[in-house]
Design a protein around this motif. Structure first.
Motif, PDB file in Angstrom:
ATOM      1  N   GLY A  13       0.467  -1.149  -0.039  1.00 57.64           N
ATOM      2  CA  GLY A  13       0.073  -0.565   0.169  1.00 57.64           C
ATOM      3  C   GLY A  13       1.105   1.355   0.375  1.00 57.64           C
ATOM      4  N   ALA A  14       1.583   1.288   0.813  1.00 57.57           N
ATOM      5  CA  ALA A  14       2.564   2.132   0.778  1.00 57.57           C
ATOM      6  C   ALA A  14       3.921   2.464  -0.524  1.00 57.57           C
ATOM      7  CB  ALA A  14       3.860   2.477   1.925  1.00 57.57           C
ATOM      8  N   LEU A  15       3.740   1.506  -1.123  1.00 56.52           N
ATOM      9  CA  LEU A  15       4.480   1.473  -2.320  1.00 56.52           C
ATOM     10  C   LEU A  15       3.781   1.950  -3.399  1.00 56.52           C
ATOM     11  CD1 LEU A  15       6.707  -1.429  -2.058  1.00 56.52           C
ATOM     12  CD2 LEU A  15       7.120   0.776  -2.409  1.00 56.52           C
ATOM     13  N   LYS A  16       2.191   1.413  -3.457  1.00 56.84           N
ATOM     14  CA  LYS A  16       1.225   2.226  -4.154  1.00 56.84           C
ATOM     15  C   LYS A  16       1.232   3.604  -4.459  1.00 56.84           C
ATOM     16  CE  LYS A  16      -2.477  -1.210  -5.358  1.00 56.84           C
ATOM     17  NZ  LYS A  16      -3.096  -1.856  -4.561  1.00 56.84           N
ATOM     18  N   SER A  17       0.645   4.278  -3.039  1.00 53.95           N
ATOM     19  CA  SER A  17       1.107   5.280  -2.469  1.00 53.95           C
ATOM     20  C   SER A  17       2.082   6.462  -3.156  1.00 53.95           C
ATOM     21  CB  SER A  17       0.289   5.769  -1.037  1.00 53.95           C
ATOM     22  OG  SER A  17       1.460   5.456  -0.323  1.00 53.95           O
ATOM     23  N   PHE A  18       2.900   5.800  -3.295  1.00 49.97           N
ATOM     24  CA  PHE A  18       5.255   6.422  -3.704  1.00 49.97           C
ATOM     25  C   PHE A  18       4.772   6.629  -4.630  1.00 49.97           C
ATOM     26  CE2 PHE A  18       8.553   5.560  -5.137  1.00 49.97           C
ATOM     27  CZ  PHE A  18       9.303   7.015  -4.561  1.00 49.97           C
ATOM     28  N   PHE A  19       3.387   5.682  -6.073  1.00 48.41           N
ATOM     29  CA  PHE A  19       3.790   5.620  -7.035  1.00 48.41           C
ATOM     30  C   PHE A  19       2.517   5.855  -7.947  1.00 48.41           C
ATOM     31  CE2 PHE A  19       6.801   2.057  -6.720  1.00 48.41           C
ATOM     32  CZ  PHE A  19       8.308   2.730  -7.655  1.00 48.41           C
ATOM     33  N   GLN A  41       5.175   7.124   5.080  1.00 47.23           N
ATOM     34  CA  GLN A  41       5.112   7.186   5.934  1.00 47.23           C
ATOM     35  C   GLN A  41       6.243   5.481   6.712  1.00 47.23           C
ATOM     36  OE1 GLN A  41       3.541   8.570   9.270  1.00 47.23           O
ATOM     37  NE2 GLN A  41       2.307   6.981   9.460  1.00 47.23           N
ATOM     38  N   ASP A  42       5.604   4.611   6.442  1.00 46.79           N
ATOM     39  CA  ASP A  42       5.740   3.458   6.033  1.00 46.79           C
ATOM     40  C   ASP A  42       6.856   3.158   5.060  1.00 46.79           C
ATOM     41  OD1 ASP A  42       4.284   2.926   8.201  1.00 46.79           O
ATOM     42  OD2 ASP A  42       2.737   1.918   6.536  1.00 46.79           O
ATOM     43  N   VAL A  43       7.170   3.508   4.168  1.00 44.98           N
ATOM     44  CA  VAL A  43       8.765   3.738   2.851  1.00 44.98           C
ATOM     45  C   VAL A  43       9.462   3.877   3.971  1.00 44.98           C
ATOM     46  CG1 VAL A  43       9.433   4.157   0.585  1.00 44.98           C
ATOM     47  CG2 VAL A  43       7.223   4.247   1.520  1.00 44.98           C
ATOM     48  N   PRO A  44      10.690   3.341   3.670  1.00 42.45           N
ATOM     49  CA  PRO A  44      11.957   3.191   4.210  1.00 42.45           C
ATOM     50  C   PRO A  44      12.615   4.889   3.573  1.00 42.45           C
ATOM     51  CG  PRO A  44      11.985   0.830   3.891  1.00 42.45           C
ATOM     52  CD  PRO A  44      10.846   1.302   3.119  1.00 42.45           C
ATOM     53  N   LYS A  45      13.333   5.258   4.498  1.00 38.26           N
ATOM     54  CA  LYS A  45      13.832   6.880   4.295  1.00 38.26           C
ATOM     55  C   LYS A  45      13.301   6.957   3.222  1.00 38.26           C
ATOM     56  CE  LYS A  45      18.728   5.329   3.950  1.00 38.26           C
ATOM     57  NZ  LYS A  45      19.866   4.880   3.337  1.00 38.26           N
ATOM     58  N   ASN A  46      11.881   7.490   4.187  1.00 36.39           N
ATOM     59  CA  ASN A  46      10.739   8.150   3.415  1.00 36.39           C
ATOM     60  C   ASN A  46      11.014  10.192   3.498  1.00 36.39           C
ATOM     61  OD1 ASN A  46       9.812   9.073   6.448  1.00 36.39           O
ATOM     62  ND2 ASN A  46       7.794   8.537   5.581  1.00 36.39           N
ATOM     63  N   SER A  47      11.429  10.527   5.101  1.00 40.74           N
ATOM     64  CA  SER A  47      11.602  11.573   4.822  1.00 40.74           C
ATOM     65  C   SER A  47      13.137  12.551   3.635  1.00 40.74           C
ATOM     66  CB  SER A  47      11.836  12.227   6.619  1.00 40.74           C
ATOM     67  OG  SER A  47      13.228  11.273   6.390  1.00 40.74           O
TER      68      SER A  47
END
Length: 124
Positions: A13-19, A41-47
């Motif tokens: 879900g986090a990867l989907k929201s990333f792309f 926020q669940d994606v590593p190194k998101n900040s």
């Protein structure tokens, strides 16, 4: 086991929201709008990713004006070089015209030529 296991449902879900909005240009009108473009926020190194994404967008937004400034400077440089070249061409043309006029004057005053013209006129 394999090092590349498939991501957990929350990470998917986090990867989907990333792309999801990768092809849109980030112009934010509100904080809620801005959040749509941020990495979950669940994606590593998101900040770090969000910071780099913001910096990249700032660079892209400024790219057009920077390119325009470079093009204007090149146009100015070209016009100045062209004017300098044309000035030199004009000087050369004037010099050659003056030389041609001087040569013409010399032939008019050449005594042998004057005598030949008189002889020609006598025979007419």
């Amino acid at each position: 086991g394999s090092q590349h296991a498939s991501p957990s449902p929350s990470k998917r879900g986090a990867l989907k929201s990333f792309f999801r909005d990768k092809n849109k240009r980030a112009t934010f009108t509100s904080e809620a709008d801005k959040d749509r473009f941020l990495v979950h926020q669940d994606v590593p190194k998101n900040s770090e990713i969000n910071d780099l994404y913001g910096r990249l967008n700032d660079m892209v937004e400024n790219l057009d004006s920077k390119i325009s400034n470079v093009v204007k400077q090149h146009e100015t440089d070209f016009i100045n070089a062209y004017k300098g070249h044309m000035y030199n061409v004009h000087k050369e043309i004037k010099k050659l015209k003056d030389q041609a006029e001087d040569a013409k004057e010399k032939t008019r005053k050449d005594p042998q030529l004057i005598k030949l013209e008189k002889d020609r006129d006598w025979f007419r």
